[in-house]
Write a protein that holds these residues in place. Structure first.
Motif, mmCIF file in Angstrom:
data_model
loop_
_atom_site.group_PDB
_atom_site.id
_atom_site.type_symbol
_atom_site.label_atom_id
_atom_site.label_comp_id
_atom_site.label_asym_id
_atom_site.label_seq_id
_atom_site.Cartn_x
_atom_site.Cartn_y
_atom_site.Cartn_z
ATOM 1 N N GLN A 407 0.827 -1.216 0.000
ATOM 2 C CA GLN A 407 0.000 0.000 0.000
ATOM 3 C C GLN A 407 0.856 1.258 0.000
ATOM 4 O OE1 GLN A 407 -3.070 -0.025 2.990
ATOM 5 N NE2 GLN A 407 -4.071 -1.832 2.152
ATOM 6 N N LYS A 410 2.644 1.875 -3.420
ATOM 7 C CA LYS A 410 1.764 2.530 -4.400
ATOM 8 C C LYS A 410 1.725 4.037 -4.175
ATOM 9 C CE LYS A 410 -2.013 0.173 -3.758
ATOM 10 N NZ LYS A 410 -3.427 -0.237 -3.963
ATOM 11 N N LYS A 411 1.822 4.450 -2.906
ATOM 12 C CA LYS A 411 1.781 5.878 -2.580
ATOM 13 C C LYS A 411 3.159 6.532 -2.673
ATOM 14 C CE LYS A 411 -2.047 5.259 0.698
ATOM 15 N NZ LYS A 411 -2.445 5.353 2.124
ATOM 16 N N LEU A 482 -3.888 -6.026 -7.828
ATOM 17 C CA LEU A 482 -3.462 -4.979 -8.748
ATOM 18 C C LEU A 482 -4.630 -4.414 -9.553
ATOM 19 C CD1 LEU A 482 -0.228 -6.720 -10.057
ATOM 20 C CD2 LEU A 482 -0.309 -4.705 -8.597
ATOM 21 N N GLN A 510 1.141 -2.368 -15.801
ATOM 22 C CA GLN A 510 1.250 -1.200 -14.920
ATOM 23 C C GLN A 510 2.677 -0.688 -14.848
ATOM 24 O OE1 GLN A 510 -0.717 -1.676 -11.095
ATOM 25 N NE2 GLN A 510 -2.481 -2.693 -12.038
ATOM 26 N N SER A 514 3.989 3.092 -16.215
ATOM 27 C CA SER A 514 4.573 4.043 -15.265
ATOM 28 C C SER A 514 5.655 4.884 -15.938
ATOM 29 C CB SER A 514 5.166 3.296 -14.065
ATOM 30 O OG SER A 514 5.959 4.161 -13.281
ATOM 31 N N LEU A 519 7.739 0.706 -10.335
ATOM 32 C CA LEU A 519 7.373 -0.689 -10.068
ATOM 33 C C LEU A 519 8.362 -1.691 -10.670
ATOM 34 C CD1 LEU A 519 3.515 -0.481 -10.747
ATOM 35 C CD2 LEU A 519 4.666 -0.597 -8.523
#
Length: 663
Positions: A407, A410-411, A482, A510, A514, A519
């Motif tokens: 989590q 992702k931030k 995801l 993904q 980006s 990632l």
């Protein structure tokens, strides 16, 4: 277990008592960059002598100030003389000066904002020639190059996570406190962003801020001090906006304002214009500081090749074992490149010392996923042996930590607070247990006000745990975390037909979408975890791990399909690393056969990418690159040169006398 010279992007000032281990070793010969100034090496300044002379001056006011300075130095020495990262044994830490390995630091910057994943930047930096770089000593960062140059007030130091920024700050402070360098500075105030985050809702003056963070400043009048240094470590961890355009002007050190306003006015020079400012940051966050406010940019590059070897020889006493470790890492270019990062050297030393020694048996790690999975198992075994009664199951603990890692990844967060933990179902009391026993995976730090912040020891550890969470969630619940923004019925249908290859495809898509590549390493780990060899390792930690060989074949074909498209070079290179994690080297082997057979004919997009990957990741350094060795002279077109530009840029010398037929 010895602690590395690592930058986990934290220096916690909370621990004051150090139990010193072993005897003081001989300092190694300085490699490339010495962190001590020439003056301090030739004329060491003993702190106790200085303390004595300061306290015996006749002017009462001057004596009071000097007594305060002396006390302040002593407190900084207590805070920073120990490595405030990973605890070696319970209740013990080690001296920074005992284990410090020099870092390679350069002056200057391209001026461009680099938003690529830091492993991409590391790989690019490892290929960069050093002939035009200007090395700089850390203790000299505020010194002009010549007498004619203007004084340097503000320095911005960039570097990827774990590369050594915070340890450089710690060494700078310690050398000053011990009287070894930068004695023209009267006081140093280290104010990490992770701790300023906790004070941002308060209104206070600069003097009040210093009184809160450095209680001894309440005891004296500091107005007579001419030069002070503020160190703001970890700009990338800042959780409040820095609006340099619309901030209220603050010029009085007794005027109340928000922490954000105080910080901006300090950097602009409205507050204490004679003060020195040092800011450290990961590259992607560095552009928050306007260029007109920065007088010098430096970059911490971690370990160069000689320093990598020096680290391992200091870390492990058995030199025969060290030789085997270095030989193994050099044979695997992707791992050896990662050794630029001090934390990765520590992880590699931890794993390979066991695997190549007598303590462990099994396949020697050849990929990043294998290396990090072995590291996780070693640390979990240590936890299990010492704290089996205090913890829930390994699987439950790792699942919660993995969810937090995913989590926050992702931030884009490396630092977490109590509310972040609660979102993942981690009770603060559980976090205290985790951080008490998982100090080499997950840590709790006490800030200047004894407030708590949490972090993983390095971004790559966070990425590995995040990938483990995604993998395990699918294995246990057949759920692809995801996938977002579908309604419940749509998600339910997706879950029914979902396979691990579908999870992999989501991750590949993904990652390619980006712009920053944040990632990239997560994808390598996620794909690597699907291999049977890694799942056998995971059985030591979790119950459900498996995926079918057919799913892996589907993932491999999907990646090859993506490579066949005309991707940017760095994206295609990362996909080749992913194929390597999956154990598929068919494209690389094919291009290697072409290379052995002689000149290359017309290549497909996949073959172009494979050729660039092979040449860039070769164990042999590219001293000289001659295109005519690979292509007939009449086939060297402008298109060929453009395709091969990453290789040409990485070479120390390129043969320029080539006639190019423009297409």
């Amino acid at each position: 277990m010895e602690t590395p010279d690592l930058d986990t992007d934290t220096v916690s000032p909370g621990s004051y008592n150090c139990k010193l281990q072993g005897k003081r070793s001989e300092s190694p010969a300085p490699s490339c960059i010495s962190m001590k100034s020439d003056q301090s090496m030739d004329h060491p300044l003993h702190f106790k002598d200085r303390e004595s002379s300061l306290l015996h001056r006749h002017d009462p006011e001057s004596a009071a100030v000097n007594e305060f300075q002396t006390k302040f130095r002593l407190n900084l020495m207590k805070k920073f003389q120990c490595v405030n990262g990973v605890i070696i044994n319970l209740g013990t830490q080690t001296l920074l000066n005992e284990i410090y390995t020099e870092l390679y630091i350069t002056e200057g910057d391209s001026g461009e904002v680099n938003n690529e994943h830091e492993v991409r930047q590391m790989e690019a930096a490892s290929r960069r020639t050093t002939t035009e770089e200007t090395p700089i000593k850390c203790n000299d960062i505020f010194k002009p190059l010549s007498e004619q140059d203007k004084p340097i007030r503000t320095v911005l130091t960039k570097g990827v996570a774990g590369i050594g920024k915070t340890v450089s700050v710690q060494k700078f402070i310690l050398d000053w406190a011990e009287g070894k360098a930068n004695q023209n500075i009267h006081l140093i105030f280290p104010l990490p962003f992770r701790e300023l985050n906790l004070m941002n809702d308060q209104k206070l003056s600069l003097m009040e801020l210093l009184h809160v963070c450095f209680k001894e400043t309440k005891e004296t009048e500091m107005s007579s001090l001419e030069k002070v240094l503020f160190i703001f470590d970890g700009l990338d961890e800042c959780r409040f906006p820095l609006d340099f355009q619309n901030t209220v002007r603050v010029c009085d050190v007794t005027e109340s304002a928000s922490v954000q306003e105080l910080l901006i006015n300090l950097i602009k020079g409205n507050l204490l214009p004679s003060a020195l400012i040092w800011i450290t940051s990961r590259p992607a966050a560095a552009d928050q500081i306007p260029s007109e406010c920065v007088h010098r940019v430096t970059e911490v590059r971690g370990f160069n090749d000689p320093q990598k070897e020096e680290y391992f020889r200091k870390r492990i006493s058995d030199q025969s074992l060290v030789n085997n470790i270095i030989t193994h890492l050099k044979s695997l270019r992707s791992l050896y490149i990662m050794c630029h990062i001090p934390v990765f050297c520590w992880i590699s030393a931890t794993v390979l010392e066991r695997m190549l020694g007598e303590a462990e048996s099994g396949e020697i790690p050849k990929t990043l996923t294998q290396m990090y999975t072995h590291f996780l198992i070693i640390q979990t075994n240590i936890i299990r042996e010492k704290y089996s009664k205090k913890l829930e199951s390994d699987e439950g603990m790792l699942f919660k930590l993995g969810q937090l890692a995913f989590q926050q990844l992702k931030k884009g967060n490396l630092i977490f607070y109590e509310e972040d933990l609660r979102e993942c179902g981690i009770d603060v009391r559980e976090a205290a247990v985790y951080s008490g026993v998982c100090t080499q995976i997950f840590r709790e730090d006490f800030g200047l006000q004894q407030s708590k912040v949490y972090c993983f020891v390095h971004l790559s550890v966070q990425e590995h745990l995040a990938s483990l969470y995604v993998h395990l969630t699918f294995m246990k619940e057949k759920r692809n975390v995801l996938i977002q923004n579908q309604d419940s019925k749509e998600r339910k249908n997706l879950y029914k037909k979902c396979s691990i290859s579908e999870v992999h495809k989501s991750a590949v898509d993904q990652t390619l979408e980006s712009q920053t590549g944040h990632l990239d390493l997560f994808l390598r780990f996620l794909l690597g975890l699907s291999l049977k060899s890694n799942q056998k390792l995971l059985h030591a930690l979790v119950t459900q791990t498996g995926s079918s060989s057919q799913s892996i074949k589907e993932t491999v074909q999907y990646i090859k399909k993506k490579i066949s498209k005309d991707l940017p070079t760095e994206k295609s290179i990362n996909l080749f690393h992913c194929l390597n994690e999956l154990g598929d080297n068919s494209l690389v082997e094919k291009i290697q056969l072409y290379l052995k057979s002689g000149k290359l004919s017309k290549l497909s997009s996949s073959q172009w990418s494979a050729l660039v990957f092979v040449l860039l990741t070769s164990a042999q350094e590219l001293e000289e690159f001659d295109l005519s060795k690979y292509f007939s002279t009449d086939k060297i077109t402008e298109t060929v040169v453009v395709k091969m530009m990453p290789v040409i840029a990485a070479s120390r010398k390129a043969i320029k006398q080539i006639q190019i037929d423009k297409q």
